[in-house]
Scaffold this motif. Structure first.
Motif, mmCIF file in Angstrom:
data_model
loop_
_atom_site.group_PDB
_atom_site.id
_atom_site.type_symbol
_atom_site.label_atom_id
_atom_site.label_comp_id
_atom_site.label_asym_id
_atom_site.label_seq_id
_atom_site.Cartn_x
_atom_site.Cartn_y
_atom_site.Cartn_z
ATOM 1 N N LEU A 1 0.083 -1.592 5.700
ATOM 2 C CA LEU A 1 0.411 -0.326 5.754
ATOM 3 C C LEU A 1 1.672 0.004 5.053
ATOM 4 C CD1 LEU A 1 -0.004 0.695 9.560
ATOM 5 C CD2 LEU A 1 -1.372 1.289 7.528
ATOM 6 N N LEU A 2 2.578 -0.984 4.949
ATOM 7 C CA LEU A 2 3.658 -1.018 4.345
ATOM 8 C C LEU A 2 3.386 -1.210 2.575
ATOM 9 C CD1 LEU A 2 6.296 -3.047 6.168
ATOM 10 C CD2 LEU A 2 6.312 -0.633 5.837
ATOM 11 N N PHE A 3 2.585 -2.115 2.378
ATOM 12 C CA PHE A 3 2.108 -2.385 0.944
ATOM 13 C C PHE A 3 1.515 -0.786 0.404
ATOM 14 C CE2 PHE A 3 1.632 -7.188 1.092
ATOM 15 C CZ PHE A 3 2.802 -7.055 1.610
ATOM 16 N N ASP A 4 0.652 -0.307 1.204
ATOM 17 C CA ASP A 4 -0.278 0.959 0.882
ATOM 18 C C ASP A 4 0.906 2.076 0.551
ATOM 19 O OD1 ASP A 4 -2.252 2.871 0.288
ATOM 20 O OD2 ASP A 4 -1.930 3.706 2.545
ATOM 21 N N GLN A 5 2.059 2.186 1.470
ATOM 22 C CA GLN A 5 2.840 3.222 1.235
ATOM 23 C C GLN A 5 3.851 2.882 -0.009
ATOM 24 O OE1 GLN A 5 6.064 3.053 4.349
ATOM 25 N NE2 GLN A 5 6.627 5.265 4.147
ATOM 26 N N LYS A 6 4.149 1.633 -0.106
ATOM 27 C CA LYS A 6 4.996 1.316 -1.441
ATOM 28 C C LYS A 6 4.227 1.624 -2.613
ATOM 29 C CE LYS A 6 8.698 -1.241 -2.459
ATOM 30 N NZ LYS A 6 10.158 -1.061 -1.616
ATOM 31 N N VAL A 7 2.837 1.375 -2.598
ATOM 32 C CA VAL A 7 2.241 1.285 -3.762
ATOM 33 C C VAL A 7 2.075 2.840 -4.219
ATOM 34 C CG1 VAL A 7 -0.242 1.363 -4.870
ATOM 35 C CG2 VAL A 7 0.912 -0.747 -3.648
ATOM 36 N N HIS A 8 1.862 3.659 -3.201
ATOM 37 C CA HIS A 8 1.771 5.316 -3.487
ATOM 38 C C HIS A 8 2.979 5.916 -3.382
ATOM 39 C CE1 HIS A 8 -2.293 4.183 -2.222
ATOM 40 N NE2 HIS A 8 -2.610 5.087 -3.100
ATOM 41 N N ASP B 1 8.009 -3.812 -7.464
ATOM 42 C CA ASP B 1 7.385 -4.167 -6.236
ATOM 43 C C ASP B 1 6.067 -3.211 -6.192
ATOM 44 O OD1 ASP B 1 9.319 -5.877 -5.262
ATOM 45 O OD2 ASP B 1 10.452 -4.145 -4.392
ATOM 46 N N THR B 2 6.028 -2.117 -6.724
ATOM 47 C CA THR B 2 5.065 -1.327 -6.807
ATOM 48 C C THR B 2 3.811 -1.516 -7.629
ATOM 49 O OG1 THR B 2 5.982 0.328 -8.128
ATOM 50 C CG2 THR B 2 6.385 0.854 -5.864
ATOM 51 N N ILE B 3 4.174 -2.005 -8.662
ATOM 52 C CA ILE B 3 3.202 -2.629 -9.550
ATOM 53 C C ILE B 3 2.563 -4.005 -9.180
ATOM 54 C CG2 ILE B 3 3.020 -3.734 -11.914
ATOM 55 C CD1 ILE B 3 5.300 -2.083 -12.886
ATOM 56 N N LEU B 4 3.256 -4.936 -8.489
ATOM 57 C CA LEU B 4 2.911 -5.773 -7.911
ATOM 58 C C LEU B 4 1.973 -5.898 -6.606
ATOM 59 C CD1 LEU B 4 5.881 -8.271 -8.889
ATOM 60 C CD2 LEU B 4 3.728 -8.372 -10.109
ATOM 61 N N LEU B 5 2.387 -4.997 -5.857
ATOM 62 C CA LEU B 5 1.677 -4.884 -4.645
ATOM 63 C C LEU B 5 0.448 -4.238 -4.883
ATOM 64 C CD1 LEU B 5 4.704 -3.910 -2.376
ATOM 65 C CD2 LEU B 5 3.627 -5.869 -2.536
ATOM 66 N N GLY B 6 0.453 -3.355 -5.948
ATOM 67 C CA GLY B 6 -1.083 -2.695 -6.352
ATOM 68 C C GLY B 6 -2.075 -3.884 -6.485
ATOM 69 N N MET B 7 -1.619 -5.131 -7.164
ATOM 70 C CA MET B 7 -2.551 -6.314 -7.335
ATOM 71 C C MET B 7 -2.948 -6.964 -6.270
ATOM 72 S SD MET B 7 -0.128 -7.570 -10.218
ATOM 73 C CE MET B 7 -1.254 -9.101 -10.793
ATOM 74 N N ARG C 1 7.337 -15.453 -7.073
ATOM 75 C CA ARG C 1 8.299 -15.126 -6.147
ATOM 76 C C ARG C 1 7.719 -14.526 -4.951
ATOM 77 N NH1 ARG C 1 12.643 -15.614 -9.446
ATOM 78 N NH2 ARG C 1 12.858 -13.109 -8.857
ATOM 79 N N LEU C 2 7.315 -13.238 -5.233
ATOM 80 C CA LEU C 2 6.818 -12.168 -4.425
ATOM 81 C C LEU C 2 5.320 -12.510 -3.865
ATOM 82 C CD1 LEU C 2 6.981 -9.534 -2.830
ATOM 83 C CD2 LEU C 2 6.068 -8.483 -5.083
ATOM 84 N N LEU C 3 4.433 -12.928 -4.969
ATOM 85 C CA LEU C 3 3.093 -13.418 -4.505
ATOM 86 C C LEU C 3 3.003 -14.643 -3.749
ATOM 87 C CD1 LEU C 3 1.065 -12.311 -7.780
ATOM 88 C CD2 LEU C 3 1.294 -11.047 -5.550
ATOM 89 N N ASP C 4 3.824 -15.518 -4.010
ATOM 90 C CA ASP C 4 3.948 -16.796 -3.491
ATOM 91 C C ASP C 4 4.179 -16.694 -1.992
ATOM 92 O OD1 ASP C 4 3.461 -18.357 -5.656
ATOM 93 O OD2 ASP C 4 5.528 -19.006 -5.557
ATOM 94 N N LEU C 5 5.140 -15.678 -1.511
ATOM 95 C CA LEU C 5 5.510 -15.290 -0.093
ATOM 96 C C LEU C 5 4.280 -14.694 0.540
ATOM 97 C CD1 LEU C 5 7.747 -15.046 1.894
ATOM 98 C CD2 LEU C 5 8.387 -12.766 0.992
#
Length: 225
Positions: A29-36, A46-52, A177-181
């Protein structure tokens, strides 16, 4: 009153399993909110990477986890039955495979970050590219000319831009770093699934043993345990 330690361990593992489902749901839910959300200097990477990240699949995985957790209720209520435990065991396997695949997909992303981010960079608007340049103090992607840098407060002139590094290095490091986490968290949830699966197997074996003893006692004329 004698405490059933096996059943208590099973209940504890169920709570951990539920916590894993909550993490999946909240993160999705947080990723969806962040991406949009509207992209700014602070959140553009963050928004670019979480879209992946396949967060919609993560949401579906969370729903499956909650459905699997619900099977703990009849498993605890009907303490002589092994049916609900076995059914839950198979669903736990499905949950763990689902989560493992999600983690592997994200892990594979980290193996080809530079190549993928090059494509992602090219899809961004000029303003977003400027946000990234300012965020990482860089100009252009590979360098100031490939692709050409965006003129902004960080890259004011071609001469200054030429002296700065391309964004590929710092952007890739940030992405890894973000994707590793994220994929590490996914693999951690899989470990919790395995723990619960082992607990289910122990409870099934314990109930099978008790059923065998009840059958033996009944056969020789004693009251059931």
């Amino acid at each position: 009153m004698k405490v059933d330690k096996i059943l208590l361990s099973y209940a504890g593992a169920e709570l951990l399993f539920l916590a894993g489902g909550v993490i999946l749901l909240v993160a999705s839910l947080l990723f969806d909110q962040k991406v949009h959300s509207t992209q700014t200097l602070a959140n553009a990477p963050d928004t670019i990477l979480l879209g992946m990240v396949p967060f919609k699949a993560g949401f579906a995985n969370a729903i499956l986890v909650f459905a699997t957790f619900a099977l703990a209720i009849p498993s605890l209520v009907f303490r002589d039955s092994r049916f609900w435990l076995k059914l839950q065991g198979w669903m736990i396997v499905a949950c763990s495979i689902f989560t493992l695949v999600l983690g592997l997909v994200i892990w594979i992303e980290t193996l080809q970050t530079r190549a993928e981010l090059n494509t992602v960079w090219g899809r961004q608007t000029v303003s977003v590219q400027s946000f990234l340049q300012q965020k990482f103090d860089c100009c252009g992607y590979f360098n100031s000319t490939s692709p050409p840098f965006v003129t902004d407060g960080t890259c004011t002139t071609a001469l200054i831009a030429e002296e700065k590094q391309g964004c590929v290095g710092p952007f890739s490091n940030f992405a890894n770093r973000l994707l590793d986490l994220i994929f590490t968290a996914a693999f951690g949830i899989v470990a919790i699934d395995v723990i619960l699966l082992l607990c289910v197997a122990v409870v099934v074996k314990d109930r099978k043993e008790k059923e065998r003893y009840r059958f033996i006692d009944a056969k020789v004329g004693y009251s059931a345990i």
